[in-house]
Design an enzyme around this catalytic site. Structure first.
Site, PDB file in Angstrom:
ATOM      1  N   LYS A   1       0.826  -1.214   0.000  1.00 24.41           N
ATOM      2  CA  LYS A   1       0.000   0.000   0.000  1.00 24.41           C
ATOM      3  C   LYS A   1       0.853   1.254   0.000  1.00 24.41           C
ATOM      4  O   LYS A   1       0.510   2.228  -0.660  1.00 24.41           O
ATOM      5  CB  LYS A   1      -0.969   0.004   1.189  1.00 24.41           C
ATOM      6  CG  LYS A   1      -2.081  -1.005   1.009  1.00 24.41           C
ATOM      7  CD  LYS A   1      -3.372  -0.596   1.682  1.00 24.41           C
ATOM      8  CE  LYS A   1      -4.489  -1.535   1.216  1.00 24.41           C
ATOM      9  NZ  LYS A   1      -5.628  -1.606   2.088  1.00 24.41           N
TER      10      LYS A   1
ATOM     11  N   LYS B   1      -9.406  -3.850  -5.724  1.00 24.53           N
ATOM     12  CA  LYS B   1     -10.129  -2.598  -5.962  1.00 24.53           C
ATOM     13  C   LYS B   1      -9.193  -1.568  -6.559  1.00 24.53           C
ATOM     14  O   LYS B   1      -9.583  -0.775  -7.404  1.00 24.53           O
ATOM     15  CB  LYS B   1     -10.678  -2.053  -4.646  1.00 24.53           C
ATOM     16  CG  LYS B   1     -11.808  -2.887  -4.081  1.00 24.53           C
ATOM     17  CD  LYS B   1     -12.150  -2.467  -2.655  1.00 24.53           C
ATOM     18  CE  LYS B   1     -13.095  -3.462  -2.018  1.00 24.53           C
ATOM     19  NZ  LYS B   1     -13.202  -3.313  -0.578  1.00 24.53           N
TER      20      LYS B   1
ATOM     21  N   LYS C   1      -3.206 -10.168  -7.855  1.00 25.64           N
ATOM     22  CA  LYS C   1      -4.555 -10.524  -7.407  1.00 25.64           C
ATOM     23  C   LYS C   1      -5.546  -9.447  -7.849  1.00 25.64           C
ATOM     24  O   LYS C   1      -5.170  -8.270  -7.985  1.00 25.64           O
ATOM     25  CB  LYS C   1      -4.589 -10.728  -5.890  1.00 25.64           C
ATOM     26  CG  LYS C   1      -4.343  -9.475  -5.126  1.00 25.64           C
ATOM     27  CD  LYS C   1      -4.642  -9.587  -3.646  1.00 25.64           C
ATOM     28  CE  LYS C   1      -4.419  -8.212  -3.068  1.00 25.64           C
ATOM     29  NZ  LYS C   1      -4.805  -7.875  -1.815  1.00 25.64           N
TER      30      LYS C   1
HETATM   31  P1  TYM Z   1     -10.478  -6.377   2.182  1.00 25.81           P
HETATM   32  O1  TYM Z   1     -11.566  -5.402   2.482  1.00 25.81           O
HETATM   33  O2  TYM Z   1      -9.369  -5.943   1.289  1.00 25.81           O
HETATM   34  O3  TYM Z   1     -11.077  -7.698   1.532  1.00 25.81           O
HETATM   35  C1  TYM Z   1     -12.165  -8.414   2.094  1.00 25.81           C
HETATM   36  C2  TYM Z   1     -11.967  -9.904   1.886  1.00 25.81           C
HETATM   37  O4  TYM Z   1     -11.810 -10.204   0.485  1.00 25.81           O
HETATM   38  C3  TYM Z   1     -10.664 -11.038   0.304  1.00 25.81           C
HETATM   39  N1  TYM Z   1     -10.065 -10.753  -1.014  1.00 25.81           N
HETATM   40  C4  TYM Z   1      -9.770 -11.694  -1.920  1.00 25.81           C
HETATM   41  N2  TYM Z   1      -9.940 -13.032  -1.914  1.00 25.81           N
HETATM   42  C5  TYM Z   1      -9.546 -13.711  -3.022  1.00 25.81           C
HETATM   43  N3  TYM Z   1      -9.018 -13.116  -4.124  1.00 25.81           N
HETATM   44  C6  TYM Z   1      -8.832 -11.784  -4.183  1.00 25.81           C
HETATM   45  N4  TYM Z   1      -8.339 -11.206  -5.284  1.00 25.81           N
HETATM   46  C7  TYM Z   1      -9.218 -11.003  -3.037  1.00 25.81           C
HETATM   47  N5  TYM Z   1      -9.197  -9.675  -2.752  1.00 25.81           N
HETATM   48  C8  TYM Z   1      -9.706  -9.541  -1.503  1.00 25.81           C
HETATM   49  C9  TYM Z   1      -9.721 -10.646   1.432  1.00 25.81           C
HETATM   50  O5  TYM Z   1      -8.793 -11.677   1.700  1.00 25.81           O
HETATM   51  C10 TYM Z   1     -10.690 -10.428   2.580  1.00 25.81           C
HETATM   52  O6  TYM Z   1     -10.982 -11.650   3.224  1.00 25.81           O
HETATM   53  N6  TYM Z   1      -7.635  -6.243   6.313  1.00 25.81           N
HETATM   54  C11 TYM Z   1      -8.882  -6.752   5.737  1.00 25.81           C
HETATM   55  C12 TYM Z   1     -10.127  -6.323   6.484  1.00 25.81           C
HETATM   56  C13 TYM Z   1     -10.173  -6.688   7.921  1.00 25.81           C
HETATM   57  C14 TYM Z   1     -10.342  -7.996   8.447  1.00 25.81           C
HETATM   58  C15 TYM Z   1     -10.397  -7.823   9.869  1.00 25.81           C
HETATM   59  C16 TYM Z   1     -10.469  -9.260   7.880  1.00 25.81           C
HETATM   60  C17 TYM Z   1     -10.102  -5.827   8.974  1.00 25.81           C
HETATM   61  N7  TYM Z   1     -10.270  -6.503  10.146  1.00 25.81           N
HETATM   62  C18 TYM Z   1     -10.566  -8.940  10.727  1.00 25.81           C
HETATM   63  C19 TYM Z   1     -10.622 -10.367   8.724  1.00 25.81           C
HETATM   64  C20 TYM Z   1     -10.678 -10.184  10.132  1.00 25.81           C
HETATM   65  C21 TYM Z   1      -8.990  -6.234   4.320  1.00 25.81           C
HETATM   66  O7  TYM Z   1      -8.430  -5.229   3.974  1.00 25.81           O
HETATM   67  O8  TYM Z   1      -9.884  -6.946   3.537  1.00 25.81           O
END
Ligand code: TYM
Length: 327
Positions: A111, A197, A194
């Site tokens: 990031k 967004k 991957k």
């Molecule tokens: P975030 O908001 O980026 O993404 C949400 C979920 O989507 C999954 N994901 C993917 N899975 C497969 N292929 C992809 N290309 C892909 N892009 C995103 C992510 O693995 C995630 O499960 N840090 C976290 C948010 C968070 C969180 C937490 C998650 C904050 N607190 C506590 C679990 C538990 C995040 O930025 O996810």
């Protein structure tokens, strides 16, 4: 009963990677396990610099979470900023993790590289400590996430183990759970990255994309100059990315999904059609739900109330374990 927690940031539209890697698994577990799912607006604040955006995105994301099938009767869907115990325990977790550990986080490095020349908040650095708090606040056993979040769950485990070692057995040590197919959905234009967004564009399938747009993106997916359909991530990342999506959308394995294809064209069309069919009912429900923001707000308030009950008990247990003077 097994406790499940996982969260998603309200930072723009939800994409196919979010759905196949995480959301779909959230729905699958909700009737057998006790599930908590947060819209983590405070995490999104690490990269938000304008007023109003987070609130709007939060309601849209809530509509999407209910549209994919989370049932507010059984699943606790809450907003992170409604539960003040998150940032409170976040501080405790910051004091439990080291500067070195946080410096090694891949998401922080990625990031900050992408935000070159932009403001890099301290929150972006300490982000995993808040995420650790999100998880341990609910005495979580399982964290259903995509592959990219494994490192964050690992550091949460380290923090919980260290806290327990320092202050006595207080926190549950969680485990990451990733799906067999779809744990890492790749960008269709850049299949070694991957789907995300921030990349957006022609390589990213949005949950609300029209069927024609979805088909177009799949037909233009980058493959390679051969014509053999085979699952081989290193040698054939584009084709393997498509097979992963096809497998996840049709409930099979990528190797089995490859059988019967001798050309890329039909593979692209079939994958596109499988995704369109999977997303159509979700899109229809989303459009119904987003028309009633008052109802979405009401459901989120109920969820946040339920989340607070659990979170406040854990925070008190943590403060007691440390031996802070009772308030
Ligand atoms: P975030 O908001 O980026 O993404 C949400 C979920 O989507 C999954 N994901 C993917 N899975 C497969 N292929 C992809 N290309 C892909 N892009 C995103 C992510 O693995 C995630 O499960 N840090 C976290 C948010 C968070 C969180 C937490 C998650 C904050 N607190 C506590 C679990 C538990 C995040 O930025 O996810």
């Amino acid at each position: 009963m097994t406790r499940v927690l996982s969260c998603i940031q309200p930072t723009g539209d939800v994409h196919l990677g979010n759905y196949l890697g995480a959301l779909r698994n959230w729905v699958a577990g909700q009737h057998e396990k006790e599930v908590f799912h947060g819209i983590v607006d405070l995490h999104a604040l690490t990269i938000t610099e304008e007023p109003g955006v987070l609130g709007e995105n939060t309601l849209e994301l809530a509509a999407m979470l209910f549209a994919v099938g989370l049932d507010p009767e059984v699943a606790t869907v809450f907003v992170q900023s409604h539960v003040p115990e998150h940032p409170q325990l976040g501080w405790v977790m910051e004091c439990t993790l080291s500067f070195g550990e946080l410096s090694r986080m891949t998401q922080f490095k990625d990031k900050t590289a992408k935000r070159e020349g932009n403001f890099i908040s301290a929150g972006l650095f300490s982000y995993p400590a808040l995420q650790a708090a999100d998880i341990v606040l609910y005495d979580t056993n399982e964290v259903p996430v995509g592959d990219d979040q494994r490192q964050h769950v690992e550091i949460t485990r380290d923090a919980a183990i260290r806290f327990n070692h320092r202050f006595g057995d207080t926190l549950v040590v969680p485990e990451a759970v990733t799906p067999a197919a779809g744990a890492r959905v790749m960008d269709l234009q850049d299949p070694t990255s991957k789907m995300s967004k921030s990349l957006g564009g022609a390589g990213c399938i949005m949950m609300l994309d029209e069927p024609t747009a979805i088909m177009k993106k799949f037909k233009r997916a980058v493959t390679d100059s051969e014509s053999e359909v085979r699952y081989d991530v290193a040698a054939k990342p584009g084709v393997s990315g498509l097979l992963d999506i096809l497998a996840a959308a049709t409930g099979t394995t990528p190797h089995a999904a490859a059988e019967g294809y001798t050309q890329y064209g039909p593979l692209k069309v079939d994958t596109g059609e499988a995704v369109v069919a999977m997303l159509e009912p979700i899109q229809a429900r989303y459009h119904e739900l987003i028309g009633d923001p008052a109802e979405l707000t009401r459901l989120l308030q109920i969820g946040s109330g339920r989340a607070r009950t659990v979170a406040s008990t854990t925070l008190s247990r943590v403060y007691d374990a440390i031996g802070l003077v009772p308030a």
